[in-house]
Every structure is written in structure tokens, then in C-alpha cells.
Design a protein around this motif. Structure first.
Motif, PDB file in Angstrom:
ATOM      1  N   GLY A   1       0.802  -1.225   0.000  1.00  0.00           N
ATOM      2  CA  GLY A   1       0.000   0.000   0.000  1.00  0.00           C
ATOM      3  C   GLY A   1       0.831   1.268   0.000  1.00  0.00           C
ATOM      4  N   TYR A   2       2.167   1.135   0.053  1.00  0.00           N
ATOM      5  CA  TYR A   2       2.998   2.333   0.239  1.00  0.00           C
ATOM      6  C   TYR A   2       2.753   3.409  -0.823  1.00  0.00           C
ATOM      7  N   GLY A   3       2.762   2.998  -2.082  1.00  0.00           N
ATOM      8  CA  GLY A   3       2.602   3.984  -3.155  1.00  0.00           C
ATOM      9  C   GLY A   3       1.213   4.609  -3.177  1.00  0.00           C
ATOM     10  N   LEU A   4       0.222   3.902  -2.603  1.00  0.00           N
ATOM     11  CA  LEU A   4      -1.169   4.367  -2.685  1.00  0.00           C
ATOM     12  C   LEU A   4      -1.419   5.605  -1.848  1.00  0.00           C
ATOM     13  N   LYS A   5      -0.539   5.876  -0.850  1.00  0.00           N
ATOM     14  CA  LYS A   5      -0.788   7.060  -0.035  1.00  0.00           C
ATOM     15  C   LYS A   5      -0.616   8.338  -0.852  1.00  0.00           C
ATOM     16  N   HIS A   6       0.003   8.206  -2.028  1.00  0.00           N
ATOM     17  CA  HIS A   6       0.131   9.373  -2.894  1.00  0.00           C
ATOM     18  C   HIS A   6      -1.065   9.535  -3.823  1.00  0.00           C
ATOM     19  N   GLU A   7      -1.968   8.559  -3.797  1.00  0.00           N
ATOM     20  CA  GLU A   7      -3.180   8.653  -4.619  1.00  0.00           C
ATOM     21  C   GLU A   7      -4.220   9.417  -3.819  1.00  0.00           C
ATOM     22  N   LYS A   8      -4.254  10.730  -4.050  1.00  0.00           N
ATOM     23  CA  LYS A   8      -5.112  11.569  -3.215  1.00  0.00           C
ATOM     24  C   LYS A   8      -6.606  11.269  -3.440  1.00  0.00           C
ATOM     25  N   SER A   9      -6.916  10.742  -4.622  1.00  0.00           N
ATOM     26  CA  SER A   9      -8.329  10.505  -4.926  1.00  0.00           C
ATOM     27  C   SER A   9      -8.876   9.275  -4.199  1.00  0.00           C
ATOM     28  N   LEU A  10      -7.968   8.454  -3.661  1.00  0.00           N
ATOM     29  CA  LEU A  10      -8.420   7.212  -3.019  1.00  0.00           C
ATOM     30  C   LEU A  10      -8.726   7.461  -1.540  1.00  0.00           C
ATOM     31  N   SER A  11      -9.858   6.961  -1.076  1.00  0.00           N
ATOM     32  CA  SER A  11     -10.175   7.051   0.348  1.00  0.00           C
ATOM     33  C   SER A  11      -9.392   5.959   1.080  1.00  0.00           C
TER      34      SER A  11
ATOM     35  N   GLU B   1     -10.592   3.539   2.750  1.00  0.00           N
ATOM     36  CA  GLU B   1     -11.193   2.234   2.438  1.00  0.00           C
ATOM     37  C   GLU B   1     -10.776   1.782   1.037  1.00  0.00           C
ATOM     38  N   GLY B   2     -10.741   2.767   0.120  1.00  0.00           N
ATOM     39  CA  GLY B   2     -10.348   2.459  -1.255  1.00  0.00           C
ATOM     40  C   GLY B   2      -8.938   1.892  -1.311  1.00  0.00           C
ATOM     41  N   ARG B   3      -8.074   2.486  -0.485  1.00  0.00           N
ATOM     42  CA  ARG B   3      -6.688   2.015  -0.433  1.00  0.00           C
ATOM     43  C   ARG B   3      -6.631   0.585   0.093  1.00  0.00           C
ATOM     44  N   ALA B   4      -7.350   0.367   1.202  1.00  0.00           N
ATOM     45  CA  ALA B   4      -7.357  -0.977   1.803  1.00  0.00           C
ATOM     46  C   ALA B   4      -7.888  -1.998   0.807  1.00  0.00           C
ATOM     47  N   ALA B   5      -8.917  -1.580   0.051  1.00  0.00           N
ATOM     48  CA  ALA B   5      -9.511  -2.502  -0.922  1.00  0.00           C
ATOM     49  C   ALA B   5      -8.505  -2.836  -2.021  1.00  0.00           C
ATOM     50  N   ARG B   6      -7.751  -1.804  -2.462  1.00  0.00           N
ATOM     51  CA  ARG B   6      -6.765  -2.033  -3.517  1.00  0.00           C
ATOM     52  C   ARG B   6      -5.650  -2.961  -3.020  1.00  0.00           C
ATOM     53  N   VAL B   7      -5.220  -2.746  -1.768  1.00  0.00           N
ATOM     54  CA  VAL B   7      -4.177  -3.605  -1.206  1.00  0.00           C
ATOM     55  C   VAL B   7      -4.675  -5.048  -1.157  1.00  0.00           C
ATOM     56  N   ALA B   8      -5.915  -5.218  -0.713  1.00  0.00           N
ATOM     57  CA  ALA B   8      -6.491  -6.567  -0.628  1.00  0.00           C
ATOM     58  C   ALA B   8      -6.552  -7.207  -2.013  1.00  0.00           C
TER      59      ALA B   8
ATOM     60  N   VAL C   1       5.462  -9.983  -3.401  1.00  0.00           N
ATOM     61  CA  VAL C   1       5.135  -8.721  -2.719  1.00  0.00           C
ATOM     62  C   VAL C   1       5.662  -7.555  -3.547  1.00  0.00           C
ATOM     63  N   ALA C   2       6.910  -7.711  -4.043  1.00  0.00           N
ATOM     64  CA  ALA C   2       7.511  -6.642  -4.847  1.00  0.00           C
ATOM     65  C   ALA C   2       6.663  -6.384  -6.091  1.00  0.00           C
ATOM     66  N   LEU C   3       6.173  -7.461  -6.697  1.00  0.00           N
ATOM     67  CA  LEU C   3       5.341  -7.311  -7.893  1.00  0.00           C
ATOM     68  C   LEU C   3       4.032  -6.598  -7.550  1.00  0.00           C
ATOM     69  N   ALA C   4       3.407  -7.027  -6.455  1.00  0.00           N
ATOM     70  CA  ALA C   4       2.128  -6.419  -6.056  1.00  0.00           C
ATOM     71  C   ALA C   4       2.323  -4.943  -5.722  1.00  0.00           C
ATOM     72  N   ARG C   5       3.442  -4.626  -5.050  1.00  0.00           N
ATOM     73  CA  ARG C   5       3.700  -3.240  -4.681  1.00  0.00           C
ATOM     74  C   ARG C   5       3.865  -2.371  -5.933  1.00  0.00           C
ATOM     75  N   ALA C   6       4.580  -2.918  -6.930  1.00  0.00           N
ATOM     76  CA  ALA C   6       4.820  -2.143  -8.148  1.00  0.00           C
ATOM     77  C   ALA C   6       3.554  -1.992  -8.983  1.00  0.00           C
ATOM     78  N   LEU C   7       2.629  -2.952  -8.851  1.00  0.00           N
ATOM     79  CA  LEU C   7       1.413  -2.899  -9.662  1.00  0.00           C
ATOM     80  C   LEU C   7       0.289  -2.121  -8.981  1.00  0.00           C
ATOM     81  N   ALA C   8       0.426  -1.873  -7.659  1.00  0.00           N
ATOM     82  CA  ALA C   8      -0.700  -1.343  -6.886  1.00  0.00           C
ATOM     83  C   ALA C   8      -1.207  -0.001  -7.423  1.00  0.00           C
ATOM     84  N   ARG C   9      -0.296   0.844  -7.903  1.00  0.00           N
ATOM     85  CA  ARG C   9      -0.742   2.164  -8.373  1.00  0.00           C
ATOM     86  C   ARG C   9      -1.148   2.143  -9.840  1.00  0.00           C
ATOM     87  N   GLN C  10      -1.296   0.949 -10.394  1.00  0.00           N
ATOM     88  CA  GLN C  10      -1.687   0.783 -11.795  1.00  0.00           C
ATOM     89  C   GLN C  10      -0.802   1.611 -12.726  1.00  0.00           C
TER      90      GLN C  10
END
Lengths: 368, 304
Positions: A103-113, A115-122, A149-158
Motif C-alpha cells: 500500500g505504500y505507493g497508494l498514499k500518494h493517490e489523493k483521490s483514493l479514500s 477504504e479504497g486504499r485498503a480494498a486495492r491492497v487486498a 510482494v515486490a510485484l504487487a507493490r509495483a502494480l498497486a498504483r496501476q
């Protein structure tokens, strides 16, 4: 691939990079289409990693331009590029859990709430089948799991582009094969464009749609795995991808789509596939892959056949490697043992007198 | 036979036992035994004898009076408070100054790194007392340094606030300043050691995932350097809290630190039990945070 007049998804135009007096990358031109798996293949120090780091924004090209989805990437810092990288060492944050890493990169996605972040991580953890390890730290999971994990982290921000630096190098052989297919299926499901850097030709061949073979900072050849393997355009590419029997030759004549060559090592005339740029009287190289060499007891009905005797034989089970002494030198032949053990089938043995032959279409002429 | 069996045991295990045992024996003889003597002294009775304490008489075995005075007499409590506050402030300033320096050390080329590390350690090559005296010279009323500060102050503030000189000597400010100067290397070196181990690709990974350099520092560098911060903090705080020389030379005599109290009780007052009780109290004060830290450290290690 893509239509020629359409702007390609990623365009690398005349990119060079120097470190002091050392030129790591020399005038590279590449186009990659959307959704492709593209491999940069080469030995260590060939410039492939430098090129990847320029795509990520860690290095600026000395000259040339990089366009991603129509946008010039010059002066765009790494944290603003829609490009994410899976590092060779995975570079997971050791003080964060698996879920926090993803989820690290997702904190820079300001549009995501939240819950949205947690859902994307899941969703990402589900994609790489690590849901039950979400709360572990990186040192509490296995190497293969870390890679995911490295792959998921790199893909999380689409990302628009995913860079994979030697993605399978740290895994053992069994896991590699499995992971290879997993990577391909994840790429298919997410549709993200992959650029894979690797020194392993098999990895490049199985993973990618197209390969750029690099040597000393230059791109030697770009093509599909089949093109690169079956129609190498230089001695370097022919030798780097797979093994090859290479002979000095001279062009005698050119007719009916064939080249007639004089090959002293094979004791005379050989017919080979025609290539552009071959002229009569020119010195060229002839390359034949070991698995294209046939070994028979009697002279076969084909123009390219030479008599010799078996010097060495390595039995691998499903196949065998023969080293045959011909009048002008040694060749290697690779044969599948489909019939070894069958009654009456001819299988060459040590010191057998045999004929080595190959089809003219398997004879590659290299002009350089 | 038994001789040769011992010989065999010694050849196999004896050397390593000796090697491991040596530091323990050293600590036992030169630290634990003397400390036990101090503990024993702290519950003895002060008498006009030589040495000036004895067991028996009014308090036949254990005399708790020194300890009860440590806990009730304002003099000791104030001294403890002054020591802890001064040491804590010095530790915080060492951290604020030392962290950027340690981080800088990890970011320069190897050649520069060696030169800069030398410079960090260089002050140790001159006498500690000489360096404190140099600061006394700088802080004194008539020094160019004080004059410069005074002039700048008078230039910046209204006339009614003007001063003849900045009062620096014999203040807690002077104590903290000299302690920061003296103990800074003890903060920089463990911080450098912990920062130097960090993998620079982690910074790149964080940047790649969208973090600007300052966010990379907060998210990746700082949390991973906590062990270095704690180690450096303890290396500064513990000796600073017990510091004797710096407060005696530049400090405020009306607000003594605990080291001065111990010296006075042992020396002028010739009250060894009281001095020992203060020393034991100081040790307990220092040991508790250390033990808490190593407990959590060991727990974190076990998880790895």
C-alpha cells in the motif's frame, strides 16, 4: 505489432548515456506497444540496467528522448512518472508489513479514500495469492513470496509501464518456471506494459513478446523470440542466444533463393538460405544450431552432408549432445532421444562413423 | 589419565572458554566487586573514623537513612532534576546536529567520508580540559565571541533591552553547550553506523512509488535508524547526566549536577555512605531505561 503511423506507447529515440568517459548506452532506438512484454537481453555491463534506470527516472539520458504515452519524460522526476519498478533485490521496506509495503505507493493517490486504499491492497494481495501473509514482515516470508510482494507493490498504483529488473534471478530453478507463467498470466490480467531486463536468454524467450538483444551499450537486434533465435543477424546474437556451430565461409554464387558457399571446415560446398547483403566472393560466417544437425548412419539425400566420426557423447536422458570430428574440424549436434532403446533404431555411439547433415533452411549466413 | 583428559578438554574447549571468560572476569573484578562495595557502603553509618563509615552501633546492619535522604532532601532531588534536564537537552541537540552530519557522511564519496570521519574524531586528540577551557575563554565577558554576540543582540533589540555582555558562563546554557560540543561524536558515530547499513535501493524504491526525497526520509530512512538514535542517545545521555568536570568549570554553582554532589559528599563532607547512596540512585536511574530498551531490542531480534 502496432501500425507504423500510430505513435507507439513507449518510444526511445536516440538515447545515449555516458558516465564520465564510459558510454554505457549508445544511441538506442526502441518502440514498445501497449500491453507488450518487452525484454532487454544482454550480458552484464551491456547497458540494459542503465536503460531501465533511465526509464524509471533515476538517470537522465546524456542525449536522446524518451516518450511515454506521447509525453516527453525529460525532467520528470521518478516520483512523478507513471512507471514503477520491481527491483532485482525486491527492495521491500523491512520495517513495514507486507500489506504496508503493497500500500505504500497508494498514499500518494489523493483521490483514493482510506477504504479504497485498503480494498486495492487486498485486491493486489489476492492477485499474488499472499492474502494470509498481509501482516508478516518481509523477513518472515520466503524468497518467492517476497518477489510477489515486490510485484504487487509495483502494480498497486496501476502504472502505465512496469519495469522488472532480473525478476527471476534470485529464485531457484523450480520456482522460476512456475513464476514465469505466473508473471505472464498477471500481465495478461492487468494489461500493464512490461519491460523486463534479463541476462538469461531462456527467461527472455519464454516471457516476452519481443526481445532487444544488447551488447556494449548498443541494441544488436530487435525481434520476436523466434526471429531472434531462427534468424539472428549477427554473430553476437547467434552466439548469445543458444549455442551454435560457426564456420568461416565464402559465397560462391547466389541462385534461386539460395546461397552456394565454400566452407573449408565442412570439406566443400554448402547450400544456405539467402540473406540480404551477401555478394559473390564475399567472406561470411555460416552458423548452424546443434539441434538442426542430423546424425545418420548412411549418407542422407540432402545437399549438406559431411562424413565424420563420433568423438564424444553426452547423454542427458531426454536428449544427447554429440561431438563429431569432421575432416575440417569439430561440430556439435544435439538430438532428441525419442527412439533410443527402440529395437533396430540407429543411435550413434563413441567412435561410430556417421554422416552429419542439415537442411539449407537451417544454415544461417551472417554477413557482419 | 586424568591429566591427559584435562589436556584434551583444554585443547578442545579451554581456549574458547578462556577467551569468552576473560571479559567477564575483568568486569567481575573491576566493575561488579567495586560496585558491590559501593552498595554496601551506601547502607553503612557515617562515623568519624578512617575510613569514615562503619557497620553496627545505632544501625546494626542496614542504615536506610542515606537513601531516605536521597528521596526526601530537596538538594538531591534538584540535583537529579538538573542533571536529567541538562543531559536530555544536550542529547536532543546532539541528535539534531549529529543526524544531518551522519546522514551526510553516508552520502559522500569514500575518500571524503574517511576525511570527514577523521574530523569527527579529531577533537579527541586534544585534551578534554583544554577544550573546556577554550570554551570558557569564548564565553567569558571580555571575549571577542561574547562581544560579537552582545553587539548583534544590542543591534537587534530595543535600547532598553541592551546588555553589556551576554551572560553565558556559570549557566545551564553553558553546561549544555559544552556537553553538546564534547559528546557530539558519541551521537554521530552510532548514527553513522546504523545509517551506513541501509540499502540505498530502498530510497529509490520509495521514490519510484511516488515519494519525494523528504517523504523518503520520513518513511524509510528515519524509522530504520531508530536503533542508531537510541544507541547514540544513550551514549550521550548517560555520561552527560553523571558529568562532573563540565558543570564544575562552566556551570551554575547554585544548581549543582549530581556528579558534583557525589564529589562533595565524598570529599568535603566526608560522608561516604551518603555519596554511595547518591551514586547507587544515579546508577538505578540510568540502568532502568537501558534495560527497557534492551528488552525491546531483544524482542525485535527474536522476531527476525
Amino acid at each position: 505489432m502496432s501500425a507504423p503511423d500510430v505513435e507507439p506507447f513507449l518510444r526511445i529515440e536516440g538515447v545515449s548515456k555516458s558516465f564520465g568517459t564510459f558510454q554505457a548506452v549508445k544511441n538506442v532506438n526502441l518502440s514498445v506497444s501497449k500491453g507488450e512484454i518487452f525484454a532487454l537481453l544482454g550480458g552484464s555491463g551491456c547497458g540494459k540496467t542503465t536503460l531501465l534506470r533511465m526509464l524509471a527516472g533515476f538517470e537522465e539520458p546524456t542525449s536522446g528522448q524518451i516518450f511515454l504515452d506521447g509525453r516527453d519524460m525529460a525532467n520528470v522526476p521518478p516520483w512523478q512518472r507513471p512507471v514503477h519498478m520491481m527491483f532485482q533485490s525486491y527492495a521491500l521496506f523491512p520495517h513495514m508489513t507486507v500489506a504496508a509495503n503493497v500500500g505504500y505507493g497508494l498514499k500518494h493517490e489523493k483521490s483514493l479514500s482510506k477504504e479504497g486504499r485498503a480494498a486495492r491492497v487486498a485486491e493486489m494481495l489476492d492477485l499474488v495469492q499472499l492474502t494470509q501473509f498481509a501482516h508478516r514482515k518481509p523477513h518472515q516470508i520466503s524468497g518467492g513470496q517476497r518477489q510477489r510482494v515486490a510485484l504487487a507493490r509495483a502494480l498497486a498504483r496501476q502504472p502505465k509501464l512496469l519495469l522488472l529488473d532480473e525478476p527471476l534471478a534470485a529464485l531457484d530453478k523450480k520456482l522460476r518456471e512456475h513464476t514465469q507463467f505466473e508473471l505472464m498470466s498477471i500481465q495478461e490480467r492487468t494489461g500493464v506494459t512490461f519491460i523486463v531486463v534479463t541476462h538469461d536468454q531462456e527467461e527472455a524467450m519464454t516471457l516476452s513478446d519481443r526481445i532487444a538483444v544488447m551488447d556494449k551499450g548498443e541494441v544488436k537486434q530487435i525481434g520476436s523470440p523466434t526471429e531472434i533465435y531462427e534468424f539472428p543477424q549477427s554473430k553476437f546474437v547467434a552466439g548469445f542466444i543458444g549455442s551454435v556451430n560457426s564456420f568461416e565461409a565464402r559465397v560462391i554464387s547466389r541462385d534461386k533463393g539460395h546461397l552456394r558457399l565454400d566452407v573449408p571446415a565442412l570439406g566443400g560446398e554448402i547450400l544456405a538460405r539467402d540473406v540480404a547483403g551477401a555478394a559473390e566472393g564475399q567472406k561470411v560466417s555460416l552458423a548452424v544450431r546443434p539441434e538442426k544437425m542430423r546424425i545418420t548412419k548412411d549418407r542422407p539425400d540432402t545437399p549438406n552432408a559431411v562424413a565424420g566420426h563420433v568423438k564424444d557423447l553426452a547423454y542427458f536422458g531426454k536428449d544427447s549432445l554429440y561431438r563429431v570430428i569432421l575432416p575440417g574440424g569439430l561440430v556439435q549436434a544435439h538430438a532428441v532421444n525419442a527412439r533410443r532403446g527402440d529395437e533396430g533404431a540407429f543411435m550413434a555411439d563413441w567412435d561410430d562413423e556417421v554422416w552429419v547433415s542439415f537442411d539449407p533452411s537451417s544454415a544461417i549466413v551472417l554477413v557482419d | 589419565m586424568s591429566q591427559s583428559r584435562f589436556q584434551r578438554w583444554f585443547d578442545l574447549k579451554g581456549w574458547s572458554a578462556l577467551l569468552i571468560g576473560a571479559p567477564y572476569i575483568w568486569l567481575l573484578v573491576w566493575f561488579l566487586l567495586p560496585f558491590l562495595i559501593v552498595v554496601a557502603m551506601s547502607v553503612a553509618t557515617n562515623t568519624p573514623t578512617a575510613p569514615p563509615f562503619s557497620f553496627g552501633g545505632e544501625h546494626p546492619w542496614v542504615n536506610w537513612e542515606p537513601f531516605s535522604r536521597v528521596l526526601t532532601d530537596g538538594l538531591y532531588l534538584r540535583a537529579f532534576l538538573t542533571s536529567v534536564v541538562n543531559a536530555f537537552v544536550a542529547m536532543i541537540f546532539c541528535l539534531l546536529l549529529g543526524y544531518p552530519m551522519a546522514l551526510g557522511l553516508t552520502r559522500v564519496s569514500t575518500n571524503w567520508r574517511n576525511i570527514l570521519l577523521m574530523l569527527v574524531i579529531l577533537p579527541f586528540w586534544t585534551s578534554f580540559l583544554l577544550r573546556v577551557y577554550a570554551w570558557m575563554g569564548l564565553m567569558g565577558k571580555n571575549s571577542w565571541f561574547n562581544g560579537l554576540l552582545t553587539d548583534s543582540w544590542n543591534f537587534l533589540v530595543p535600547m532598553s533591552w541592551a546588555m553589556k555582555s551576554v551572560p553565558m558562563m556559570h549557566t545551564n546554557f553553558a553546561v549544555v553547550l559544552v556537553m553538546v560540543y564534547t559528546y557530539l561524536p558519541f551521537m554521530i558515530l552510532p548514527l553513522y553506523a546504523s545509517l551506513e547499513r541501509l540499502d540505498p535501493t530502498l530510497d529509490e524504491a520509495a521514490m519510484d512509488l511516488g515519494s519525494r526525497p523528504y517523504q523518503v526520509f520520513w518513511d524509510v530512512t528515519l524509522p530504520q535508524s531508530i536503533p542508531g538514535i537510541v544507541a547514540g542517545g544513550m551514549l550521550v545521555f548517560i555520561p552527560a547526566a553523571g558529568e562532573l568536570v563540565i558543570p564544575s568549570l562552566v556551570g551554575n554553582a547554585a544548581q549543582p549536577m549530581i556528579g558534583k554532589i557525589i564529589q562533595d559528599e565524598f570529599g568535603q563532607a566526608r560522608d561516604w555512605p551518603m555519596a554511595s547512596a547518591v551514586a547507587v540512585a544515579l546508577l538505578i536511574l540510568m540502568v532502568i531505561p537501558t534495560m527497557i530498551y534492551s528488552h525491546y531490542q531483544a524482542k525485535a531480534e527474536r522476531l527476525k
